[in-house]
Structures are given as structure tokens and as C-alpha cells.
Design a protein around this motif. Sequence first.
Motif, PDB file in Angstrom:
ATOM      1  N   MET A  31       0.832  -1.112  -0.172  1.00  0.00           N
ATOM      2  CA  MET A  31       0.109   0.121  -0.111  1.00  0.00           C
ATOM      3  C   MET A  31       1.072   1.287  -0.050  1.00  0.00           C
ATOM      4  N   GLU A  32       0.548   2.208  -1.026  1.00  0.00           N
ATOM      5  CA  GLU A  32       1.146   3.304  -0.971  1.00  0.00           C
ATOM      6  C   GLU A  32       1.227   4.415   0.361  1.00  0.00           C
ATOM      7  N   LYS A  33       2.447   4.904   0.732  1.00  0.00           N
ATOM      8  CA  LYS A  33       2.301   5.619   1.774  1.00  0.00           C
ATOM      9  C   LYS A  33       1.964   6.927   1.570  1.00  0.00           C
ATOM     10  N   LYS A  34       1.203   7.623   2.367  1.00  0.00           N
ATOM     11  CA  LYS A  34       0.846   9.106   2.297  1.00  0.00           C
ATOM     12  C   LYS A  34       0.885   9.735   3.418  1.00  0.00           C
ATOM     13  N   LEU A  35       1.329  10.944   3.383  1.00  0.00           N
ATOM     14  CA  LEU A  35       1.468  11.771   4.884  1.00  0.00           C
ATOM     15  C   LEU A  35       0.880  13.245   4.355  1.00  0.00           C
ATOM     16  N   THR A  36      -0.025  13.766   5.272  1.00  0.00           N
ATOM     17  CA  THR A  36      -0.490  15.146   5.466  1.00  0.00           C
ATOM     18  C   THR A  36       0.411  15.955   6.575  1.00  0.00           C
ATOM     19  N   ILE A  37       1.207  16.915   6.224  1.00  0.00           N
ATOM     20  CA  ILE A  37       1.880  17.812   7.105  1.00  0.00           C
ATOM     21  C   ILE A  37       1.010  19.168   7.124  1.00  0.00           C
ATOM     22  N   LEU A  38       0.774  19.415   8.467  1.00  0.00           N
ATOM     23  CA  LEU A  38       0.078  20.858   8.695  1.00  0.00           C
ATOM     24  C   LEU A  38       1.073  21.825   9.136  1.00  0.00           C
ATOM     25  N   GLY A  39       1.119  22.786   8.361  1.00  0.00           N
ATOM     26  CA  GLY A  39       2.281  23.799   8.763  1.00  0.00           C
ATOM     27  C   GLY A  39       3.319  23.983   7.585  1.00  0.00           C
ATOM     28  N   ALA A  40       3.364  25.096   7.062  1.00  0.00           N
ATOM     29  CA  ALA A  40       4.607  25.193   5.894  1.00  0.00           C
ATOM     30  C   ALA A  40       5.484  26.219   6.397  1.00  0.00           C
ATOM     31  N   GLY A  41       5.852  26.255   7.555  1.00  0.00           N
ATOM     32  CA  GLY A  41       7.045  26.892   8.249  1.00  0.00           C
ATOM     33  C   GLY A  41       8.159  26.173   7.869  1.00  0.00           C
ATOM     34  N   SER A  42       9.238  26.546   8.411  1.00  0.00           N
ATOM     35  CA  SER A  42      10.853  25.843   8.061  1.00  0.00           C
ATOM     36  C   SER A  42      10.850  24.396   8.305  1.00  0.00           C
ATOM     37  N   TRP A  43      10.139  24.127   9.654  1.00  0.00           N
ATOM     38  CA  TRP A  43      10.310  22.683  10.166  1.00  0.00           C
ATOM     39  C   TRP A  43       9.288  21.929   9.182  1.00  0.00           C
ATOM     40  N   GLY A  44       7.979  22.466   9.149  1.00  0.00           N
ATOM     41  CA  GLY A  44       7.103  21.626   8.347  1.00  0.00           C
ATOM     42  C   GLY A  44       7.351  21.085   6.976  1.00  0.00           C
ATOM     43  N   THR A  45       8.272  22.296   6.418  1.00  0.00           N
ATOM     44  CA  THR A  45       8.528  22.224   4.941  1.00  0.00           C
ATOM     45  C   THR A  45       9.734  21.135   4.976  1.00  0.00           C
ATOM     46  N   ALA A  46      10.600  21.391   5.774  1.00  0.00           N
ATOM     47  CA  ALA A  46      11.591  20.382   5.824  1.00  0.00           C
ATOM     48  C   ALA A  46      11.380  18.810   5.880  1.00  0.00           C
ATOM     49  N   LEU A  47      10.364  18.589   7.114  1.00  0.00           N
ATOM     50  CA  LEU A  47       9.839  17.390   6.883  1.00  0.00           C
ATOM     51  C   LEU A  47       9.014  16.880   5.921  1.00  0.00           C
ATOM     52  N   ALA A  48       8.537  17.565   4.998  1.00  0.00           N
ATOM     53  CA  ALA A  48       7.665  17.421   3.819  1.00  0.00           C
ATOM     54  C   ALA A  48       8.608  16.911   2.804  1.00  0.00           C
ATOM     55  N   ILE A  49       9.866  17.755   2.800  1.00  0.00           N
ATOM     56  CA  ILE A  49      10.820  17.302   1.682  1.00  0.00           C
ATOM     57  C   ILE A  49      11.434  15.929   1.990  1.00  0.00           C
ATOM     58  N   LEU A  50      11.749  15.704   3.246  1.00  0.00           N
ATOM     59  CA  LEU A  50      12.112  14.706   3.756  1.00  0.00           C
ATOM     60  C   LEU A  50      11.412  13.111   3.605  1.00  0.00           C
ATOM     61  N   ALA A  51      10.050  13.471   3.878  1.00  0.00           N
ATOM     62  CA  ALA A  51       9.204  12.157   3.646  1.00  0.00           C
ATOM     63  C   ALA A  51       9.243  11.912   2.078  1.00  0.00           C
ATOM     64  N   ALA A  52       8.965  12.992   1.283  1.00  0.00           N
ATOM     65  CA  ALA A  52       8.740  12.928  -0.172  1.00  0.00           C
ATOM     66  C   ALA A  52      10.085  12.366  -0.893  1.00  0.00           C
ATOM     67  N   ARG A  53      11.129  12.824  -0.269  1.00  0.00           N
ATOM     68  CA  ARG A  53      12.509  11.950  -0.945  1.00  0.00           C
ATOM     69  C   ARG A  53      12.545  10.497  -0.413  1.00  0.00           C
ATOM     70  N   ASN A  54      11.846  10.273   0.566  1.00  0.00           N
ATOM     71  CA  ASN A  54      11.768   8.752   0.791  1.00  0.00           C
ATOM     72  C   ASN A  54      10.680   8.033   0.189  1.00  0.00           C
ATOM     73  N   GLY A  55       9.899   8.838  -0.875  1.00  0.00           N
ATOM     74  CA  GLY A  55       9.212   7.944  -1.678  1.00  0.00           C
ATOM     75  C   GLY A  55       7.744   8.015  -1.037  1.00  0.00           C
ATOM     76  N   CYS A  56       7.608   8.767  -0.011  1.00  0.00           N
ATOM     77  CA  CYS A  56       6.103   8.974   0.521  1.00  0.00           C
ATOM     78  C   CYS A  56       5.449  10.124  -0.189  1.00  0.00           C
ATOM     79  N   GLN A  57       3.991   9.892  -0.577  1.00  0.00           N
ATOM     80  CA  GLN A  57       3.289  10.803  -1.230  1.00  0.00           C
ATOM     81  C   GLN A  57       2.879  11.634  -0.403  1.00  0.00           C
ATOM     82  N   THR A  58       3.333  13.199  -0.176  1.00  0.00           N
ATOM     83  CA  THR A  58       2.994  13.932   0.752  1.00  0.00           C
ATOM     84  C   THR A  58       2.241  15.020   0.444  1.00  0.00           C
ATOM     85  N   MET A  59       1.543  15.713   1.259  1.00  0.00           N
ATOM     86  CA  MET A  59       0.840  16.943   1.067  1.00  0.00           C
ATOM     87  C   MET A  59       1.249  17.877   2.167  1.00  0.00           C
TER      88      MET A  59
END
Length: 332
Positions: A1-29
Motif C-alpha cells: 500500500m502506498e504511503k501518504k502523509l499530510t503535514i500541517l504547517g508550511a514553516g521551515s520545520w514542516g517544509t523540511a519534514l515534507a521534503i524528507l518524507a517525499a524524498r523517501n518515496g512517501c506521497q506527501t501533502m
Amino acid sequence: MEKKLTILGAGSWGTALAILAARNGCQTMLWGHNPEHVQALQQTRENRRYLLSHAFPSNLQITDQLSEAGAFSDLLLVSVPSHAFKTSLQQIKPYLNDGCKIAWASKGFNPSDGCLLHEIVADLFGEKTPAAILSGPSFAKEVAADLPTAITIASTQNEFAAELAEILHSSRFRTYTSTDVIGVEVGGAVKNVLAIAAGIADGLGFGANTRAALITRGLNEIIRLGIKLGGKQETFMGLAGLGDLVLTCTDDQSRNRRFGIALGKGENREQAMLKIGQEIEGFSAAKETYLLAQKLGLEMPITEQTYKVLYEGLAPQIAVENLLARNLKAES
């Protein structure tokens, strides 16, 4: 099953975690509250306001619509300032899928009553909802730059901690798991207060001796409060305790430390905040920690003097003198 993650908060830390998860192959919003900022993120495919020169992976989506963010995944990671934590969860709750798991990278206490953030999650979603906190010594820019980092994920549900750890873990981002949610939360909140104190000391021109003493005695204050609230001592000697404390007290990437330095150099509170231009979590945490210590009858002298500088107009030099003038006592 494809991994998906929603991150709430587009500050520096939320953005960094979103980039990290997406780099790891997770579909991220990634959700942001400011439509103009979100539009800029969508157009430039990077966060030029908070995290310049780190391009978004193609599997990272951006939205300012809570309905879209809530429906995207069964796993929500909240990365907003602690004062906005409860409101953000209340607003997105109607759009979340049934059985959604809640994690957070926010650090601090709830400002209205001083409660820990896991208590808000339990109150809004029920005690059985899988919940986890992510914390540890980690600057957003270094995570986005793929520099080696290690953090702690704490949850009372081991399966959820392992699931979140797998999404974020990479060859450059190591995730450790813990069951001590309270300890990890206390460490993440109070270290920001102590970073302001360390910054003030450096701004006054004091040396490495002073900074080392503040960090060491500050850790003692974290342990004292954390154990009183139900945390485990070993947690405070790990990444989410000592590790995060050392990082934020010693490196100028820390907003709280820079804020303290400005105060120590004679700038007023408003000038220092304006210059930094981002959330200073330690400012509100100082008040919340001080009031909580008073309520529990705990002695936290560094926290108390920091609170008085921030909220009662005490001169930083006098605050340091007050600490040095305390009665002699055994170290432990």
C-alpha cells in the motif's frame, strides 16, 4: 500500500519534514494557512521565505485547503507553533478520515492552561487514537540539506511509532522510538526557554564557562519538571532532552538563542522579534513553564529569571546576578 502523509504547517520545520518524507518515496501533502505563501510555494516549488534553495520533490503537493489536506492521508503530522496547535486540530478535524493517526513536531505547552500537547489530542480525538511526538536536535535547514540527523519519535502505541519512523528514516535521517511521550514533550518545550537564557548570557559577553553551566543546570530543571509530570529520567539524557538542549543553546541557527543574544546586547523584546521574523517558541514557553513550576511547587531558577526578563522587564545583567547570588547548596 502506498504511503501518504499530510503535514500541517508550511514553516521551515514542516517544509523540511515534507521534503524528507517525499524524498523517501512517501506521497506527501503540505498545508499552509496563508494563500499567498502557498501560491508562491506552488509556483516556485521551494519555500523561499523559510527554507531557500531546497527544491520540492515531484511527489510533494501543496495546498491551503483544509478539506483537501484532511482527506489526503490517514496520517497527519502537525508542525505549527504550539499556540496554534489546538485551533489547527479543531479546524481540520471535520475533514480527517476515520481512524486518522495524529503526530506532531510542535514544541511547547498549550498557552491557555499549560497542558501538554498529547492531552489536547486525547481530548479532541479520544485516548485510543494513535498519537506520537517527533522531537530531537534538528535544524530544518540541515534536514532539508540532507545532513546527518537523529531524532526521537515517542508514542504509547509501538506500531504507530514504527510506522512514522519508517516514513521518515533514511540513510541521513535516523529515527529512534520511545514510549515516553511526556518526557519528550517536556524536553522539547523547556529547552527553548533555556536557549533564550544561554543567548542572553552570550549577548552580555559571558564566556563558555557560563554557557556550559547554564546548559547543565538547565538540564536539571528539565529533569525536575519532567519527572514531576510523569516523564522518565533516561529520556532527558537522550536526543529529545540533552541533545536538543545542547543544539539550541549553542548554535546560532536557533531562533531562541538569537533572541536571547539580542536581549543581552540591549535590544528590546519587540526589536529582537522583528529582526528574527519567525516564531520564538521559548517566549511563550517561558511563561507557561514558570507558571507550571509555581503551580507544582518546583524550583526552576533559570526559568524564573528568564521569565522575569521577558515579562517583568528585569535587566538581563540583574537576572544573572540573581542566579549567582543564590544560596550555596549541593549539586544534586
